[in-house]
Each structure stands twice: as C-alpha cells, then as structure tokens.
Design a protein around this motif. Sequence first.
Motif, short mmCIF file in Angstrom:
data_model
loop_
_atom_site.label_atom_id
_atom_site.label_comp_id
_atom_site.label_asym_id
_atom_site.label_seq_id
_atom_site.Cartn_x
_atom_site.Cartn_y
_atom_site.Cartn_z
N GLY A 1 0.81 -1.23 0.00
CA GLY A 1 0.00 0.00 0.00
C GLY A 1 0.83 1.26 0.00
O GLY A 1 0.30 2.36 0.08
N GLY A 2 2.16 1.10 -0.10
CA GLY A 2 3.02 2.28 -0.13
C GLY A 2 3.27 2.76 -1.54
O GLY A 2 2.54 2.40 -2.47
N LYS A 3 4.30 3.59 -1.67
CA LYS A 3 4.55 4.19 -2.98
C LYS A 3 5.86 3.74 -3.61
O LYS A 3 6.21 4.17 -4.69
N THR A 4 6.60 2.88 -2.87
CA THR A 4 7.93 2.52 -3.37
C THR A 4 7.90 1.25 -4.21
O THR A 4 7.50 0.19 -3.72
N PRO A 5 8.32 1.34 -5.45
CA PRO A 5 8.41 0.13 -6.26
C PRO A 5 9.54 -0.76 -5.75
O PRO A 5 10.65 -0.27 -5.54
N VAL A 6 9.24 -2.02 -5.51
CA VAL A 6 10.24 -2.96 -5.01
C VAL A 6 10.27 -4.17 -5.95
O VAL A 6 9.23 -4.72 -6.29
N VAL A 7 11.47 -4.55 -6.38
CA VAL A 7 11.61 -5.72 -7.26
C VAL A 7 12.57 -6.70 -6.59
O VAL A 7 13.59 -6.30 -6.04
N GLU A 8 12.20 -7.98 -6.61
CA GLU A 8 13.05 -9.00 -5.98
C GLU A 8 13.93 -9.61 -7.06
O GLU A 8 13.42 -10.08 -8.08
N ILE A 9 15.24 -9.58 -6.82
CA ILE A 9 16.14 -10.08 -7.87
C ILE A 9 17.28 -10.93 -7.30
O ILE A 9 17.52 -10.95 -6.10
N SER A 10 17.94 -11.63 -8.21
CA SER A 10 19.26 -12.17 -7.89
C SER A 10 20.17 -11.76 -9.03
O SER A 10 20.02 -12.23 -10.15
N ALA A 11 21.07 -10.85 -8.71
CA ALA A 11 21.97 -10.34 -9.75
C ALA A 11 22.87 -11.46 -10.23
O ALA A 11 23.21 -11.54 -11.41
N LEU A 12 23.23 -12.37 -9.29
CA LEU A 12 24.17 -13.44 -9.62
C LEU A 12 23.49 -14.52 -10.46
O LEU A 12 24.03 -14.98 -11.47
N LYS A 13 22.28 -14.89 -10.04
CA LYS A 13 21.59 -15.99 -10.73
C LYS A 13 20.69 -15.45 -11.85
O LYS A 13 19.90 -16.19 -12.43
N LYS A 14 20.77 -14.18 -12.09
CA LYS A 14 20.00 -13.54 -13.17
C LYS A 14 18.49 -13.77 -13.02
O LYS A 14 17.80 -14.11 -13.97
N ILE A 15 18.00 -13.59 -11.81
CA ILE A 15 16.55 -13.72 -11.58
C ILE A 15 15.98 -12.31 -11.42
O ILE A 15 16.56 -11.47 -10.74
N GLY A 16 14.85 -12.08 -12.05
CA GLY A 16 14.12 -10.82 -11.84
C GLY A 16 14.72 -9.62 -12.56
O GLY A 16 14.28 -8.48 -12.34
#
Length: 617
Positions: free
Chosen positions: A256-271
Amino acid sequence: MSKRYKKEVIEKEKERDFKPQTQRTSGSRKTTVSMKNKVVTYIPNMTVADVAKELGISNAEMMRKLMGLGVMTTINQSIDRDTIELVAIDLGFKVEDEVITDLTRFEEIIVEDDPKDLKSRPPIVTVLGHVDHGKTTLLDTIRQTRVAAGEAGGITQHIGAYQVDIKGQKITFIDTPGHAAFTEMRARGAQVTDICVVVVAADDGVMPQTIEAIDHARNAKVPIIIAINKIDRPQANIEQIKSELAKIDLTPEEWGGKTPVVEISALKKIGIDELLEMIVLVSELEELKANPDRAASGTVIEAKLDKGRGVVATIIIKNGTLKVGDNIVCGNTYGKIRTMSDGSKKRVSKALPSQPVEITGLLEVPEAGDKFIAIEDEREARIVSEQRAAKQKEGVFIRQKRASLSALFKQKEAAEKELNLIIKGDTQGTIEALKGALEKINVEGFVVNVVRSSVGAITENDITLASAADAIVLGFNVRPIAMVRDMAKSMGIEIRLYTVIYQAIEDIEAALKGMLEPEYEEVVIGQAVIREIFKISRIGTIAGCYVTDGSIKRNSGVRVLRDGVVIYQGKLASLKRFKDDVREVAQGYECGMSVENYNDLKEGDVLEAFVDKEVEK
Ligand code: GDP
C-alpha cells in the motif's frame, strides 16, 4: 498519476540540470534598471532588499508595499516573481527575465524547446546501495545479458555508462556503482540521474550505506526503485527487508506504499527483466523529454588521457543530437568530435538524448561532471573555452559552483527556505532527541531539514553529502578526524561540535534568526570640518565644510563632534556642492551640509559620516 505527483514531476523537471543559476556576487550581477523604460530584471531567488534596490525604493517602503499585499516577510528573504510583479507594476515597472546569451555561461542558458519538438528520451539510471549488496554484479549482469548478447563477439568495454534495450525501450545505466560519483557530480551542479535503483541484500538488510544512498536519492529528488537482491540465498528474508523499508518511509507498493520494489538475484539472473520493466514504468511517469533536433548539450561522466587516442571522454547527451565533426566546448576545453563509440566499441556517427558515448577529439581532459555544448563555429568554440579558462583562473566559477549548490535546494515556494543539517552523534538516543528538537524549531519562513542523522564519527561521506545538499554538519559528542576536518574546510562545509543539546538548539535557532535579520555594523566613511556657518531662515543652519578624509555620502548617518565629544547623532538633511545636491563628496573638497533636526552647529565642529554595513555571517 495523481495531479500532485504530476506537479511534483514537472517541478522536478524544472529543477534539473540546465536550470539557470544566478550568482549574487556583486561583480557579475547582471540586473539592470533603466529609469527610462523602467524594467526590473528578474533573477531567481532575488531577496526583498534586492528588489527594493532595483525599484529604487527603500527597504521600509518595500516592506510596506508587501504588507499591503498581505505578504509578511523580511528583507533578506526571497520573494516570488508574481509578488515582485505586483509591486513593480504598481510603481510603473515591467518585470523581465534575465536572458543569458553569454556562451561562456552556457550551463545557465535556458533551452526553451517548443513542446511539439520534444520527444521521449530514455531514463538515466544510477545503482546505489550498501557495499557488497551486489551493485557491481547487477550492473555487470545487465550489461552482459542486454548489451553483449546482441553484439558480434560480445565484447563489452567499460566506458562509464551503457545503454540497454528492453522490449524496444532504452535505458541508460551509469556504470559506476555507489554514491561517491553520484554525489560528486551533484556537488558540481550536474544531476544526470533520472532514477536511482537502491540495491538491498535480502540476507543482510537495510544498512548504513543503504540509508545514505536513500538520503542522496531523496535529496536529489529522484525516484527510488528498491532492488532486493540475493533472493537466491537461503538466508534471504524478503519480508524482513520490506518491513525495514517501511520503517524508513519506503513502504513497498504491494503493502500500500509508494515505493516500487523488485526482488532479484543479480548473480543468478533472476528478476532482471522485471527490474528493467519497472525502470521503464517509473520513467514513463517522469515524462522525460528532449529535443533531438538541436545542437547537443550534456555532461561528462568519465574522462582520461589515452596513449594512442588522446583525450577520451564518456559523455551523456542531455538534449539535442551530437554528431561526429561537431565542435564542442566541454568544461574549459574544446574540440572537434573525431570519433564516437558506444559501450560495445561500435562506432556511431551520432548520439541522441540520454545516449552515452565515448568521444575523442577534445584538446584537454575535462572533469567528470563538466558540461558541454555543441557550437557550430569552431573559432567561436575555441574563444568560448579560452574565456572560460580565463574566468576559472580568476575564480569566477568557484563562486558560481557554491551558488549553484544552494540553487540545488531552492524551494518550490521561494518564500520558504530550508536549513539542511547532518547530525552525527554518539548514541541513537541523543541523536533522536536532538533531531526532534531541531525539527521543531519554529522560525518563520524556515524549515529545518535533517538530511541525515546517524551514530558515529563525522566522515568524508558526511562531508560529501553536506556539500551536495548544502548542509551544515552537527557533531554531538563526536569529532571529525583531521583529514575530514581539512576536507570540510576546503569544501567550505561548516562543522559544529556540541556536547550539550540545548546549546546546539540555541545555536541553530540563533543562526536561523540571524539569517532572517541581518546584523549591521557601523562603518565610518569620512570626516569633514565645519569652516563656516550660514543661517538661512526657513531652512536652518548650513555648514560650509571641508572633507578632511574619506568621503561624505548623502544617505549617510552623521555625528557632530565638538572637541572630540559626540554632541549629536542623526542623519544628513542635505549635501551640496555649490548649489547642486550631490550624492557624495570626496576628501579634499568643500561642501555644504545640514543635519536633520539639528541647527546648533558651530565652526570647528567635525561632522563624521557613517553607514551601516551588513555583517557577513
Ligand atoms: P557491491 O559492493 O555492491 O558492488 O557488491 P558486488 O556486486 O561486488 O557483490 C558482492 C558479493 O555478493 C559478490 O561476491 C557477489 O558475487 C555476491 N552477489 C551479488 N549478487 C548476488 C546474488 O544475487 N546472489 C548471491 N548469492 N550473491 C550475490
């Protein structure tokens, strides 16, 4: 998008890079008032006193006029253009904007493009975050998967920035992770970034440098996207990170907030694609635009001297299109663009808005953060760069930089000013107490804004932020080491150290009041001795004087000294040379003077003239 948000976006756009920045240094002041056509040249952030001067009225008169309009202010506060216009029109003046045409001040020139010429441009993104949270890995992953994939051989070269393509939309990444470069550039008045991606490791959480990064992004008024990284790790606790984010006013959108959050793994190239798509989405809200059909302007990201190729600089185009063969003035140097290439070593013949390119052809190495413009005529480009180099030698630009720093933080409503503070202390408790008390300080027209507050010694990082945010650093029971102190000194950053809370509060309060009310100091400007007295009926006593030193000014205060004793203090009523009223009479000249409300002057008395000069704080 809500109206308010949209307005903020527009405001922000206005505050961006090429905002005109005005210097208040008396020598370079461009304001002109011509009594013939009665024009006041409006300079952003003019103070009430400045305007009064331009209108040729006294400060008191100006205040009366403002009060009449229901504007309560003090002479040192800035007033907005509309208010100035109201007062000016009343006095028969016209208000015009300062038009800068001097190419040596090209950073300040306002480029006004016809809205119909504006086209969307890609967002420019900086990746920030705590050490080891995966910034470099993320930038590498994006570069490899998105840049190299399409290129023959897949060789990527680090040029300081690169551009990727996601579903036909381009994004420019600044390839130097961390906020050192970001802040330094901002401190130099170059805000290149449109969006900040703040990386937070899911197995570690919101850390001091995460907060610092967020402070920087907020301070720059740049939208933040949170990338929760390392979600592949067994220790990852995504929910924990989200609640930590919520605590620092970055509540995720899904909560319900305003901050876009994305879940990633930079190493495993997820997200990664999701993150890129989010960047595109946020950039669409920002409505980033530029006009590709004009001469280019932009900013240097990196520059070096290469043995074989000479000066090599990576630049990002802000507006216009840059072509091979264009003449550019860049910082204080210039050159003809010999070659241009992108991050895949591919030669390009032109670069569009937001595009990073590596260029060769400059005569000298510019600095990161320097701006450039393309100038058609080669000779003119050379002359402009020479003049700029000369001005730099004279120190003109140093003052400009300071001024532009404060310009960074000028409020949307010019009537309200911000005092930015960085608080460092020995315990969280005292910091909270101090912060709370300081934020409550209520001095009309000022807002105390704590940019950062954290436990620990005053570090280089605090100084860089202070420089970018034009803030004062308060240390409570902590001290900076000598190196940091020197750094602050050289950058002109004020550090104040306290051991008692109320003293800090009193000081800040006093400082704010001081900012409102200037202190005056009396300066004696000259003396004259009375040689002859003329009594004139209905006018009073006129003293025929000889100026023995300094000068006497019409508007000065005056003291009557008899045998070294002050017998009267008041104002000059008239100052004449022969029959004419004059503004000033210098040493060695004779003049006639009369003193307001005082007629008991005698031959041999000394009239001492003085003015009140504002004391610089
Ligand atoms: P920086 O200091 O923020 O630039 O962090 P780096 O990109 O250098 O990463 C720090 C360490 O975290 C390196 O050992 C990376 O391999 C590792 N790392 C980065 N991203 C991930 C990730 O998504 N998952 C895992 N397991 N490790 C990662």
